[in-house]
Design an enzyme around this catalytic site. Structure first.
Site, mmCIF file in Angstrom:
data_model
loop_
_atom_site.group_PDB
_atom_site.id
_atom_site.type_symbol
_atom_site.label_atom_id
_atom_site.label_comp_id
_atom_site.label_asym_id
_atom_site.label_seq_id
_atom_site.Cartn_x
_atom_site.Cartn_y
_atom_site.Cartn_z
ATOM 1 N N HIS A 518 2.114 20.743 -10.410
ATOM 2 C CA HIS A 518 1.636 19.511 -9.782
ATOM 3 C C HIS A 518 1.388 18.420 -10.831
ATOM 4 O O HIS A 518 1.934 17.320 -10.744
ATOM 5 C CB HIS A 518 0.338 19.807 -9.008
ATOM 6 N N GLU A 519 0.557 18.753 -11.813
ATOM 7 C CA GLU A 519 0.214 17.739 -12.814
ATOM 8 C C GLU A 519 1.445 17.310 -13.598
ATOM 9 O O GLU A 519 1.564 16.151 -14.000
ATOM 10 C CB GLU A 519 -0.870 18.260 -13.755
ATOM 11 N N HIS A 522 3.274 14.550 -11.891
ATOM 12 C CA HIS A 522 2.747 13.232 -12.265
ATOM 13 C C HIS A 522 3.279 12.829 -13.641
ATOM 14 O O HIS A 522 3.635 11.675 -13.873
ATOM 15 C CB HIS A 522 1.228 13.271 -12.360
ATOM 16 N N HIS A 525 6.654 11.422 -13.498
ATOM 17 C CA HIS A 525 6.613 10.067 -12.936
ATOM 18 C C HIS A 525 6.252 9.064 -14.051
ATOM 19 O O HIS A 525 6.763 7.948 -14.086
ATOM 20 C CB HIS A 525 5.554 10.051 -11.823
HETATM 21 ZN ZN ZN Z 1 -2.129 14.833 -8.211
#
Ligand code: ZN
Length: 728
Positions: A518-519, A522, A525
């Site tokens: 998940h992290e 980011h 991105h």
């Molecule tokens: Zn998040």
């Protein structure tokens, strides 16, 4: 120009987070200032302390302008940030006072270049004050909070500056701008209006007062909560109450006690309502005690009780919204989000409630059956849920966490899983850098190498829990990408995984594995950002969009070709047996009823606090919460909200007020996006490159709904989410 104080993208466990504007009103942005350095700072508050030896004085000479943590002392941050504010105000005033007619270059581009000193000091400060803090840094944070809020207002409420912005905005179509520049004009203009630029003098004065009080209260909330959570740790004198802990977990509890100079065994609180250790603790009284410590952490009537603060924050936010012409804080907040109005977000959540709670009730009945079959003689309570759910899981799916953890060794998950997936999809590679200074010995740094062999970014990771670290997990930037400024991304991920005792391997749960993916979503991105203007770069998007790349990236953790590559026994290197993999797959949505219910309960609670009108009286938080959960049919006794109001840091201390629904909303986007991959050949470089080109590199350079739909070929629907999350 986005002003951002505590901005980070926070993804706690598989469901989490971005606090884009983590500290609410405080923010400093991506303004950057092309160092008009010299004279400007001389009159500044704090300037006297901002000597030439301050390491923030000039951009870092390290690769990618990485923060020189070997030279930065705690005492360097505050003077640099204060001098940075003064310098940026001077830069902004020069833009506002420019005798030349306003042009895109002398207004918008100049603003984008402002505030560089402030940004580099604040980015480093935000990291250490959240991931490795101490009383000195906390007091600097407290001192800076109202100053940063005032700084933000001083820019947004500068009438001469706004007159230039408004004039250019009016004739934006005739400026012959490229699409990204045009987007910058619109986003900046709307942001100023949103911040009160169109209010009269009396209105602006009132707004400043409200913003200052809000920032002080938000900061006080965060400080009290950190203490309350620390104080809420459970301490056992001997191992008996901790029956069920394996040897490694018990040793870690002993070490946690020693680190606080206490005797015995210490179980620190995580920031959610439920505590992961409750799944293994077999003494019911211990589970109840730990749960109560968690649930009541900030409601003990002591110095760390947050209830008065949150009631007042809700009231001031409603008053601020009214001043700005909105019926509620939520209406004001959602205006620039993908959902656009509270009604759209509420309708989306309300539709999930019956599906999620029906599943939760079935699970609760299954669990009660287990309790009764063991002659427990009690009714299911929230602190029993995970312990018995684990037994139901074992009986239904035969899944034992202790059996699977040896296959998830942290470094292997990182390099053979998280990084490997990015290599397969996007063609990027990673090389560890041991030569760059870090803020704590647990931090590792990697150079990210692009397809063409050039360095793309730096990536820092800091995965182990510490008492002086905020709870949860998050991502942020040390350096923001911008072709205008010639800067490339320096990104970090922080998490709170249990640190193994010295010499032991770091074996993590599958949920922790998901958090890492998940992290890192980011991080991608941020690392793929390829925009001109820093305020439109990377994760600087709407909250109900920013969790999309991260939750999308979670999907690769279970993708067979990836999973097989990292899930290997830490001792033998053997692949996880097929039967065990099958059990994980089958058990994936085992707890879906609970998981979605606690999440939607927190999201609805947030929205109710923030749809209060300004005329509402000061609320009693406990009564309000009880009624709010009943009104939305989420008052399940055994499924409390993921965060209680009094420790809901996302909405009081962080930047998720009226925005917690974004986690669910972006799950919809993530699952819908993964469906596209599934329909188009799955894990391929072509698919990855297309996503990078059309979404991950684009930041906020295009209206986000349109950006998504262009990539997807149609608007998102909830179908894939209901299927993936086990609700249909
Ligand atoms: Zn998040």
């Amino acid at each position: 120009m986005r002003l951002e104080f505590n901005g980070h993208t926070d993804g706690e466990s598989m469901r989490l987070t971005k606090s884009l504007l983590a500290s609410g009103a405080l923010a400093i942005g991506t303004g950057s200032l092309s160092a008009s350095a010299s004279g400007a700072a001389s009159a500044a508050p704090g300037a006297a302390d901002f000597g030439r030896s301050n390491p923030f004085q000039a951009p870092s000479a390290l690769p990618f302008q990485a923060p020189p943590f070997d030279k930065i002392k705690d005492a360097d941050y505050q003077p640099a940030i204060e001098a940075g504010m003064a310098r940026q105000l001077d830069e902004i005033q020069r833009i506002a006072d420019n005798p030349s007619q306003p042009t895109f270059a002398n207004t918008f581009v100049a603003m984008e270049k402002s505030g560089r000193l402030l940004q580099r000091a604040l980015n480093a400060f935000n990291c250490v004050s959240q991931a490795d803090t101490n009383p000195f840094l906390q007091s600097a944070k407290t001192a800076l909070a109202p100053k940063l809020a005032a700084h933000d207002d001083a820019i947004h409420l500068n009438r001469k500056l706004f007159a230039r912005i408004a004039a250019l905005y009016e004739r934006r179509e005739s400026l012959n701008l490229d699409p990204e520049s045009l987007r910058l004009v619109v986003v900046t203009h709307d942001e100023f209006v949103h911040a009160g630029a169109e209010l009269d003098d009396a209105g602006q004065a009132k707004l400043k007062t409200l913003n200052e009080e809000l920032s002080t209260l938000s900061d006080a909330f965060a400080t009290k909560l950190l203490e309350a959570t620390k104080d809420g740790a459970y301490l056992a004198a001997d191992p008996a109450p901790l029956a069920g802990f394996g040897g490694g977990r018990l040793a870690a509890a002993a070490e946690a006690a020693r680190s606080r100079k206490a005797a015995g065994y210490l179980v620190p609180l995580q920031n959610t309502t439920q505590q992961p250790d409750l799944a293994s603790l077999s003494v019911r009284a211990t589970r109840a005690a730990i749960f109560q410590n968690s649930w009541n952490r900030a409601e003990r009537g002591d110095a760390n009780d947050t209830r008065n603060i949150i009631a007042r924050i809700a009231q001031i936010r409603a008053q601020r919204a009214e001043l700005l012409g909105y019926p509620s804080h939520a209406a004001w907040t959602l205006e620039d989000q993908m959902a656009k109005t509270p009604a759209v977000a509420i309708e989306f959540m309300d539709a999930l409630v019956p599906l999620a709670t029906a599943r939760a009730r079935i699970q609760a009945a299954d669990i009660q059956t287990v309790i009764d079959s063991q002659h427990g003689g009690f009714a299911l309570e929230p602190w029993d849920w995970d312990f018995y759910a684990e037994q139901v899981r074992k009986s239904k799916y035969g899944l034992d966490q202790d059996e699977i953890k040896p296959y998830f060794e942290l470094s292997a998950v990182l390099e053979n899983g998280v990084f490997y997936a990015a290599t397969e999809l996007y063609g990027i590679h990673f090389k560890e850098r041991k030569d760059l200074p870090v803020y704590h010995p647990d931090v590792r740094v990697f150079e990210v190498i692009d397809v063409d062999g050039r360095t793309l970014a730096l990536f820092y990771c800091d995965y182990f829990k510490r008492d002086n670290k905020d709870g949860g997990a998050w991502m942020s930037n040390f350096v923001d990408q911008s072709t205008l400024l010639g800067t490339r991304p320096v990104i970090y991920n922080v998490a709170n995984f249990s640190k193994p005792a010295a010499g032991e391997p770091a074996l993590i749960s599958f949920e922790d594995v998901i958090t890492m993916f998940h992290e890192f979503g980011h991080a991608l991105h941020g690392m793929f950002a390829d925009t001109k203007y820093p305020s439109l770069s990377g994760t600087a998007t709407a909250r109900d969009f920013v969790e999309f790349p991260s939750q999308f990236n979670e999907h690769w953790a279970s993708y067979p070709a990836i999973f097989e590559h990292y899930a290997k026994h830490y001792k033998t290197g053997a692949a996880m047996p097929a039967a065990l993999v099958e059990k994980i797959r089958n058990g994936k949505n085992f707890n879906a009823g609970y998981d979605v219910t606690e999440l939607v309960a927190a999201a609805e609670l947030d929205m109710q606090w923030h749809t209060l009108p300004a005329s509402a009286p000061l609320q009693n938080p406990d009564e309000f919460e009880t009624q709010a959960l009943a009104r939305t049919h989420l008052d399940l006794h055994s499924v409390p909200p993921r965060y209680r109001s009094s420790y809901f840091n996302h909405i009081w201390g962080g930047g998720y007020s009226a925005g917690y629904y974004a986690y669910l909303w972006t799950q919809m986007l993530a699952d819908d996006a993964y469906q596209w991959f599934d329909d188009n050949g799955g894990l391929t470089r072509a698919n990855g490159d297309r996503l990078r080109r059309m979404i991950l590199s684009r930041g906020n350079t295009e209206e986000l709904g349109a950006m998504y739909t262009n990539w997807r070929g149609k608007a998102p629907t909830v179908d894939a989410m209901l299927k993936d999350r086990g609700l249909r």
